[in-house]
Scaffold this active site. Sequence first.
Site, short mmCIF file in Angstrom:
data_model
loop_
_atom_site.label_atom_id
_atom_site.label_comp_id
_atom_site.label_asym_id
_atom_site.label_seq_id
_atom_site.Cartn_x
_atom_site.Cartn_y
_atom_site.Cartn_z
N MET A 273 43.32 -26.85 37.86
CA MET A 273 43.82 -25.67 37.17
C MET A 273 45.31 -25.49 37.41
SD MET A 273 43.18 -23.20 35.20
CE MET A 273 44.53 -22.15 34.67
N ASN A 275 47.51 -23.08 37.48
CA ASN A 275 48.09 -21.79 37.88
C ASN A 275 49.57 -21.94 38.20
OD1 ASN A 275 45.28 -20.84 38.18
ND2 ASN A 275 45.33 -22.17 39.97
N GLU A 308 48.09 -31.37 35.01
CA GLU A 308 48.33 -29.99 35.48
C GLU A 308 49.82 -29.70 35.58
OE1 GLU A 308 45.76 -28.32 35.21
OE2 GLU A 308 44.40 -30.03 35.21
N HIS A 311 51.35 -28.95 32.22
CA HIS A 311 51.01 -27.61 31.73
C HIS A 311 52.12 -26.60 32.04
CE1 HIS A 311 47.13 -27.51 29.82
NE2 HIS A 311 46.43 -27.90 30.88
N GLU A 330 45.78 -27.56 25.57
CA GLU A 330 44.98 -28.66 26.15
C GLU A 330 45.15 -29.97 25.38
OE1 GLU A 330 44.08 -28.52 28.98
OE2 GLU A 330 43.87 -26.38 29.41
N1 ARG Z 1 43.18 -25.49 32.15
C1 ARG Z 1 42.41 -26.37 32.99
C2 ARG Z 1 42.87 -27.76 32.62
O1 ARG Z 1 42.52 -28.33 31.62
C3 ARG Z 1 40.94 -26.27 32.82
C4 ARG Z 1 40.35 -24.92 32.94
C5 ARG Z 1 38.93 -24.97 32.55
N2 ARG Z 1 38.35 -23.65 32.63
C6 ARG Z 1 37.09 -23.42 32.31
N3 ARG Z 1 36.66 -22.22 32.42
N4 ARG Z 1 36.30 -24.33 31.90
O2 ARG Z 1 43.72 -28.28 33.20
ZN ZN Z 2 44.53 -28.71 30.80
#
Ligand code: ARG
Ligand code: ZN
Length: 883
Positions: A273, A275, A308, A311, A330
């Site tokens: 993730m 963040n 990540e 992102h 994504e």
């Molecule tokens: N944003 C994250 C990623 O692709 C994945 C988050 C997935 N969240 C979920 N609730 N399935 O890097």
């Molecule tokens: Zn992602």
Amino acid sequence: MNARPDSASAPILLSDYRAPAWQVEQIELDFDLGIDATQVRSCLRLRRDSTQATPLCLDGEGLELLTIMLDGQLLSPDDYRYADNVLEIDHAHDGSVLETRVRLNPAANTALEGLYLSGPRESGFLLTQCEAQGFRHITFFPDQPDVLASYTVTLRADRARFPVLLAGGNPDGAGDLDGGRHWARFVDPHPKPSYLFALVAGRLEKIGREYVTADGRPVQLVIWAEADAIERCHYAMDALERSMRWDEQAYGRNYDLDVFHVVATHDFNMGAMENKGLNIFNAKYLLADPDSTTDDEYRAVEAVVAHEYFHNWSGNRVTCRDWFQLSLKEGLTVFREQQFSADMNSPALKRIEDVALLRRAQFPEDAGPLAHPVRPAEYREINNFYTATVYEKGSELVRMLAGRLGQAGFRRGMDRYFEHNDGHAATLEDFLGALGEANDIDLMPYLAWYGQAGTPRMKARGHYDAAQHSYTLTLTQHTLPTPGQAHKRALPIPVKLALFATDGRMLPLHLDGHSNALGDEHVIVLEQAEQSFVFRNIDAAPIPSLLRGFSAPVILDGDYAPTELALLLRHDIDGFNRWEAAQQLASRAYDALRDGGDTTALTAWCDALAELFDDELFADDALLADLLSPPGEIELAEREQVVDPARVHALRQELQQRLGARIGAGPLLRRYEALAAQTNRQLDASSQAQRRLKRRVLELLALIDAPAAHAVAAGQYQDAPSMTDRLAALAVLVRGNAPQATLALAHFRERYAGDPLALDKWFSVQTQLPGELTLARVQLLAGDPAFTLKNPNRVNALFGAWARSNPAGFHRADGAGYRWLVQQLRPLDALNPQVAARLATVLNGWKRLEPVRREAARSAISSLTTGPELSRNLTEIVQNILG
Ligand code: ARG
Ligand code: ZN
């Protein structure tokens, strides 16, 4: 944890989107952290859109509300309503400050969404997961991505129990408190949506490195993990540094905080993730060392670290207006990661891997009851839409756009996209608009790809006119109906092509309507249901090489003679296209075996590969390994109207047996020994290639001389210097049900008892037992003391690997596999709805099974619709699968 009965509740529609009536300019969060009780104080400075009369509504789920204050006044229950996960507050106005206090129980949070505990209560640590809608499990907030706020976060906790306190943003002070407690504050200068909030607290070790960005900012890179894992983080650190450099060079994107923290956890619902400033990773995608990590896993670590990190721009600086736009971040970020991995490794191998994944995971999704557009029009549970379609097909759509614009044009477009949307929550229209405007090209026709589900089928038919010296290529497209979309329209399909003469030369292209010769490769775009393209100055019937590099995510029916595919396999200079020709030829060989009769394709496939195998000038071991691999059982099943997984398995085994026999046990064994003589544990490309081909050779040998192969595998298992070789040998023993398997499995179990990621492999490999033996083994393993429904990696390692990677072992004719899996779904759903819903998607293809299995699967799935309430996640999947 479970959601209310939602079978009847209305779906959320893209067409209902409205800009939020209330924004949060600033949020101050104070956490008093504890394992069983954490108190959260939140202070929101609100802005109101004066054109909308909507009352202030905040999301909040499972929160124990302590107090609410509005502009300094304690509110009484008359001033607000908290029901159905919404807190509605009277009398708020533009500029109001709302303070709420709530209490949470992290240790009781088994859904791993919001604030939860990773590991045992005595030693584990606290962390958060907020995407998509986890923040509402932490505090009251308008929990949607178009509300961007500045975050100031203060953490307080017992110093001995929680020595490390982390949140997103830059550090802004820390110190001691009375009673053995301490505090730390973090301020994020970049406004962000709530799904990017994160905190971590506990006993963690770190490795660090200083990094200076291209624009001169010193950044502290820190990776955190539990003490037993920290020494396995160095590879990820290197990968992080490579990613940061690459994004500077390839996209001109610099990092924008003083620190970049990364944390590894064994308890995570997905891969990782992004963040802001505090990425959190499933340990599976962060930890790596030769003794417990395979080559494929090394590449996955590099790819996910990059994903990540990327992102930070494609997702964080420019975020999504709403969750329907999920692929905006994504699909784009997967594409950027694929480019990066291609640059770091082999472009051809990377493309092969990505296309194989698309065909294995996304094409079946797009052909079944869960099919949805890359930008869905509706959902009930957004967590069910983190799919291969949104990610992998989404990346293919970006790749088409990039191909259309060319390298410089795409970069120009991306620069404009980042600059124009920085700090905003954007849409796919913003993306296509920026790319198009920067290049004076209207890309909006490509929007149709985002709204239409299903994989287009493209037919290509060539006609050579000897008198005219012309070659006419006629392309048609057709997309089958998908749920809710009966009628499909024609999409713009870029077809990169070359024409080959029968001696293997590429022909110069003179395309009607173009005054200049086009070189030997060109992209034509099929825009209508049917179009013809005429090539001139052609002296003999050519062999077209179509969709080079997989220029569009379609299923091609190319009407080739086997000899033509064999020619492409031998002569195409592009590694990906050689592989593609081999795949097509293998598919035709499979059809030949299934239908009996004409064996031309089978012979052509075996002969062409045997020739390559013997060719001493063909030096690319990794590519050879891929060429020697026919499409997997899932892909082959996609060719069938009615699927009998046991028969698909048997035919594919026979196909490989024929290939092995054609090459011969002697040459296979000699090649194995030559490769084995170079065995090492290095990670360079040629060492990885050596291991990859060695594995493939051993697998083929196992199909034609099992005792010899098993003896070799047992030796390889014992002497293996790396996990790649060890696991490859173990898999050959297990798949062949070899007598040596028992001892090797026992040894592996003992050797890796303390390493959860390696133990996951021990579970997975045993799910690959053939046929009728599988279910009993899976059941036995589910009773193993090391198995738990609480850990997503363990669940996927056992149930996921069984149902996804061993179709013949899962789809028993008596339906016992379906019934047993469905029985596991209920308790799993009660603990973790996201993991249960994802696992349930393995039943996606039930409608195309042969009648006996179809009825057994239908009845097993239907049993979930009666009895105790399921989560919203699982309910949606079950309803959609049943259709
Ligand atoms: N944003 C994250 C990623 O692709 C994945 C988050 C997935 N969240 C979920 N609730 N399935 O890097
Ligand atoms: Zn992602």
